[in-house]
Structures are given as structure tokens and as C-alpha cells.
Design an enzyme around this catalytic site. Structure first.
Site, PDB file in Angstrom:
ATOM      1  N   SER A 187       0.817  -1.229   0.041  1.00  0.00           N
ATOM      2  CA  SER A 187       0.035  -0.078  -0.022  1.00  0.00           C
ATOM      3  C   SER A 187       0.608   1.125   0.138  1.00  0.00           C
ATOM      4  CB  SER A 187      -0.933   0.151   1.353  1.00  0.00           C
ATOM      5  OG  SER A 187      -0.115  -0.044   2.392  1.00  0.00           O
ATOM      6  N   HIS A 215      -5.124  -3.737  -2.647  1.00  0.00           N
ATOM      7  CA  HIS A 215      -4.573  -3.027  -3.498  1.00  0.00           C
ATOM      8  C   HIS A 215      -4.610  -3.184  -5.060  1.00  0.00           C
ATOM      9  CE1 HIS A 215      -3.978   0.501  -0.559  1.00  0.00           C
ATOM     10  NE2 HIS A 215      -3.495  -0.641   0.050  1.00  0.00           N
ATOM     11  N   LYS A 246     -11.460   0.174  -1.860  1.00  0.00           N
ATOM     12  CA  LYS A 246     -10.424   0.784  -2.828  1.00  0.00           C
ATOM     13  C   LYS A 246     -10.952   0.629  -4.290  1.00  0.00           C
ATOM     14  CE  LYS A 246      -7.046  -0.529   0.570  1.00  0.00           C
ATOM     15  NZ  LYS A 246      -7.298   0.475   1.566  1.00  0.00           N
TER      16      LYS A 246
HETATM   17  N1  PMP Z   1      -5.049  -4.431   3.944  1.00  0.00           N
HETATM   18  C1  PMP Z   1      -4.265  -3.483   3.259  1.00  0.00           C
HETATM   19  C2  PMP Z   1      -3.087  -4.240   2.678  1.00  0.00           C
HETATM   20  C3  PMP Z   1      -4.788  -2.203   3.253  1.00  0.00           C
HETATM   21  O1  PMP Z   1      -3.835  -1.659   2.599  1.00  0.00           O
HETATM   22  C4  PMP Z   1      -5.681  -2.020   3.956  1.00  0.00           C
HETATM   23  C5  PMP Z   1      -6.323  -0.417   4.143  1.00  0.00           C
HETATM   24  N2  PMP Z   1      -5.561   0.488   3.822  1.00  0.00           N
HETATM   25  C6  PMP Z   1      -6.539  -2.966   4.613  1.00  0.00           C
HETATM   26  C7  PMP Z   1      -6.180  -4.146   4.639  1.00  0.00           C
HETATM   27  C8  PMP Z   1      -7.779  -2.635   5.344  1.00  0.00           C
HETATM   28  O2  PMP Z   1      -9.019  -2.409   4.670  1.00  0.00           O
HETATM   29  P1  PMP Z   1     -10.138  -1.370   4.840  1.00  0.00           P
HETATM   30  O3  PMP Z   1     -10.048   0.143   4.510  1.00  0.00           O
HETATM   31  O4  PMP Z   1     -11.191  -2.026   4.191  1.00  0.00           O
HETATM   32  O5  PMP Z   1     -10.082  -1.810   6.273  1.00  0.00           O
END
Ligand code: PMP
Length: 396
Positions: A187, A215, A246
Site C-alpha cells: 500500500s 490494492h 479501494k
Molecule cells: N489490507 C491492506 C493491505 C490495506 O492497505 C488496507 C487499508 N489501507 C486494509 C487491509 C484495510 O482495509 P479497509 O480500509 O477495508 O479496512
């Protein structure tokens, strides 16, 4: 002696105070109005959003909005209950089926967010006496899930299969379950996991593998199924975790697998049982967005076109970008002051990007994180690049 409850936050408060003194705005950004997937009003001024996770621009897609509005009117604003009690509506079940169908897997569980999905899966699949081997750059939700479950956690060096193998070799004599965790696209830096190499190791040492495609879903693979599809190793990934927040443009999360026992997680997992389920509107727009991912591959192509264009421009300008083009383009800075000057300069030129500090970044890096969307027009990408060019010139 009594310890005041907030005393332990003193250090954090001091850091925040210092940041606020010099770098006020980045801690207090409010999107006063949002008019499209790529534009918002900040400080009364319209800016181009180049720091979201809206990879396909679907938050303002007409079909998604219509589906969401219809669901609110028909099913109300929230479920007011856990999936386990009154919070499973027919839409939740339908979305689980549609995700299974899209990913070519037997089972899917829908969770309230991606964070909750990782908490649930990592805390339930393995516990005391078992081992999680995770890439050091994994997201906080993965670390938190590991903590909640009580398995032994061992980190391997980011994207380093040789380091992973060293640890697998050492664990071989333990004769316990080993779960390897990686992400599709990371991310912060926007790089991909070397999934074919990791799959080969998982098979060699009899481990299980989770890929968090948060992502990369809708972004990688000919059909948008993520890195596992792109790397042609889907059959060897035991569990796919993902989010609706996302490319799908809503909020919620999921885990899919061919292991028939996946359903048992529903009964064993506190993050599934003890939180309310996603609102009908989020489920409905996610279902519509999934149909769009399946039918409109041109969005993915547009996203990559935009990503390559900006990457090339920034590289030519001499910015310290990652090794390969990606919808996430991170620029490293040596200190907060330099990064903030750049971030603020961009905002003054009506471009919003993310400024990210440790511990949210790997290796204590200070980052400006730009991200592209299929919804960015060529003119917007040009404007983003031009702002970077202007600031490059003015800093020389
Ligand atoms: N996994 C990864 C790799 C993320 O980057 C994120 C959010 N940035 C999440 C899980 C969590 O997702 P959510 O926003 O749906 O809680």
C-alpha cells in the site's frame, strides 16, 4: 501511586505538537466537499485528488450510486446487527456468491471492513503453537490480527524469498502449521510481491499462503482478480483477503478460499461475530462495482495508462520513485520538513497527495504517496505532473 490515564500519551502528544507547530495542515485535512472521484474542496479551493485508493473511480459511478440509493430506500440505513444475528441480509449472501464466482473459489465470507477481515482470518486460522511468517511491510491489520490470535509471528524481509526460505528451513523440524502472509501490491511503496517464488517455497515446505489483494483487486490480472491471477498461481493461494474500500469504492472486506472449512471461521472468529455487518447501501454498490470490474476492463487499462504516464514524468524529473510503474507512486524524503514543503507546495497548486510518516511507512521512511485513478483525465494527470515539475524547478 495513581497513574493518570493519558500520561502514556505524553510522547505522542509532544510529537503531534511539534508537527502542528510547523506542519499544521497535513494533520487537519478536511474534504469540505467532494464533487467527483478525482476532485474535492479543501480550504475552500477545488483540488485534484491524487492520494486516494479510488483506483477505478467507482465512488461516483452512476450504476453504483443507483444501486446504493435503491438499497437505502428498500432496506434502510444500517443492519444494526452482527452477521451472526440479524445482520445477514440477502445482499450479503449474494455478494459472497458473486465474489466466489468472480475469484473462481468455493467459499467467501464478507466482513465489515478489510481491517476486520484480516483481524478475523489471521486470529482464527492459526493460534498458539502455530506460526505466521509475514512480509515485514505487511499492513497494520495483518499485524493486529496476528496479535489477536496468539500464533508465533516471524517477519521475513520485504519481498525477499531467500530470507523467507531461511526461516522456513529453520521451522521445518517443528512440525507445525505455517501460514505465509503477503500482499498483492504493497500500500505504501506500490511494489508487488514476488508471488511465483513465494508459492514455490510454500509448496516446498508444506505451508499455507494468504495474499491480501486489497490494492491489487481490480488493478492486476487480465480479469482484475489481482496479483495471483497476474502471476498465474491462483490455485496455490489458499486464502485471498480483500477490501471493498479501494477499487470497489465502498466499505467492507472479504476472504475467499477453496478450503471447504472456511465457513467454520464464521463461528470461531470474534471480529465476524462481535461487530455489525456492512450497511445494505455499501453491499449494493459493491455488487454493482464488481459487475463493472468484470465487464469494463477498459477502466483497468486507463488506470495503468495514467499510472505509467505520471511515473515516467516523475522519473524524468528526477524524483526518487519506486523501481517500477504502479498506481501507487511513492516518493521518499529524508526528513519531514522537506516532505512537508513539497506536500504543501502541491496543495497550493491544487494537488492533494498523501503525506505518510512512520509507523505507517516501511523502514521509517517519510513518503509522499501519489495514487492514480482510472477516473483521472489526461489533463488532470498532466496538471499533477506539471505541479511536480514546477516544484522541482523552484527547489533548485
Ligand atoms: N489490507 C491492506 C493491505 C490495506 O492497505 C488496507 C487499508 N489501507 C486494509 C487491509 C484495510 O482495509 P479497509 O480500509 O477495508 O479496512
Amino acid at each position: 501511586m495513581r497513574v493518570a490515564i493519558f500520561d502514556k500519551f505524553q510522547k505522542l502528544a509532544a510529537v503531534r505538537e511539534a508537527l502542528e507547530k510547523h506542519h499544521v495542515r497535513f494533520l487537519n485535512i478536511v474534504m469540505e466537499d467532494i464533487s467527483s472521484a478525482t476532485e474535492a474542496v479543501i480550504d475552500g479551493k477545488t483540488v485534484i485528488l491524487a492520494g486516494t485508493n479510488n483506483y477505478l473511480g467507482l465512488t461516483f459511478n452512476e450504476a453504483c450510486i443507483q444501486a446504493s440509493c435503491k438499497a437505502v430506500e428498500k432496506e434502510g440505513t444500517g443492519t444494526t446487527g452482527s452477521r451472526m444475528a440479524n445482520g445477514t441480509l440477502s445482499g450479503h449472501v449474494a455478494l459472497e456468491k458473486e465474489l466466489s464466482d468472480f475469484l473462481g473459489r468455493d467459499k467467501t465470507i464478507v466482513f465489515s471492513t478489510g481491517y476486520v477481515a484480516n483481524l478475523a482470518i489471521l486470529s482464527t486460522l492459526v493460534g498458539p503453537g502455530e506460526v505466521i511468517l509475514l512480509d515485514g511491510d505487511c499492513h497494520a491489520s495483518i499485524y493486529d490480527g496476528c496479535k489477536l490470535g496468539g500464533a508465533e509471528v516471524i517477519r521475513f524481509r520485504h519481498n525477499n524469498p531467500a530470507d523467507l526460505e531461511k526461516r522456513l528451513r529453520r521451522l521445518a523440524e517443528r512440525n507445525t502449521n505455517i501460514l505465509i502472509v503477503v500482499e498483492g501490491i504493497y500500500s505504501m511503496m506500490g511494489d508487488r510481491a514476488p508471488l511465483a517464488d513465494i508459492v514455490a517455497l510454500k509448496k516446498k515446505y508444506g505451508a499455507y499462503l494468504i495474499v491480501d489483494e486489497a490494492h491489487s483487486l481490480g488493478v492486476l490480472g487480465e480479469n482484475g482478480r489481482g496479483l495471483a491471477e497476474e502471476a498465474n498461481v491462483e490455485d496455490d493461494v489458499d486464502f485471498v483477503v480483500g477490501t471493498f474500500s479501494k477499487s470497489l469504492g465502498a466499505i467492507g472486506g472479504f476472504c475467499s478460499s477453496n478450503h471447504p472449512e472456511l465457513d467454520l471461521v464464521r463461528y470461531a472468529s470474534r471480529p465476524y461475530v462481535f461487530t455489525a455487518s456492512s450497511a445494505p447501501s455499501a453491499i449494493a454498490s459493491t455488487r454493482a462495482a464488481l459487475q463493472i470490474i468484470r465487464s469494463q476492463s477498459e477502466l483497468r487499462l486507463q488506470l495503468w495508462d495514467n499510472a505509467r504516464t505520471l511515473y515516467k514524468r516523475l522519473q524524468e524529473l528526477g524524483y526518487k520513485v519506486g523501481l517500477e510503474p504502479s498506481p501507487i507512486i511513492a516518493i521518499r524524503y529524508d526528513n519531514i520538513g522537506e516532505a512537508y514543503a513539497m506536500w504543501n507546495g502541491l496543495l497550493e497548486r491544487s494537488i492533494y497527495v498523501n503525506m505518510v510518516l512512520p509507523p505507517a511507512t516501511p523502514d521509517g521512511a517519510v513518503l509522499l504517496r501519489c495514487s492514480l485513478s482510472a477516473a483521472h483525465s489526461p489533463q488532470q494527470v498532466e496538471k499533477i505532473a506539471d505541479a511536480f515539475a514546477l516544484l522541482r524547478n523552484s527547489s533548485h
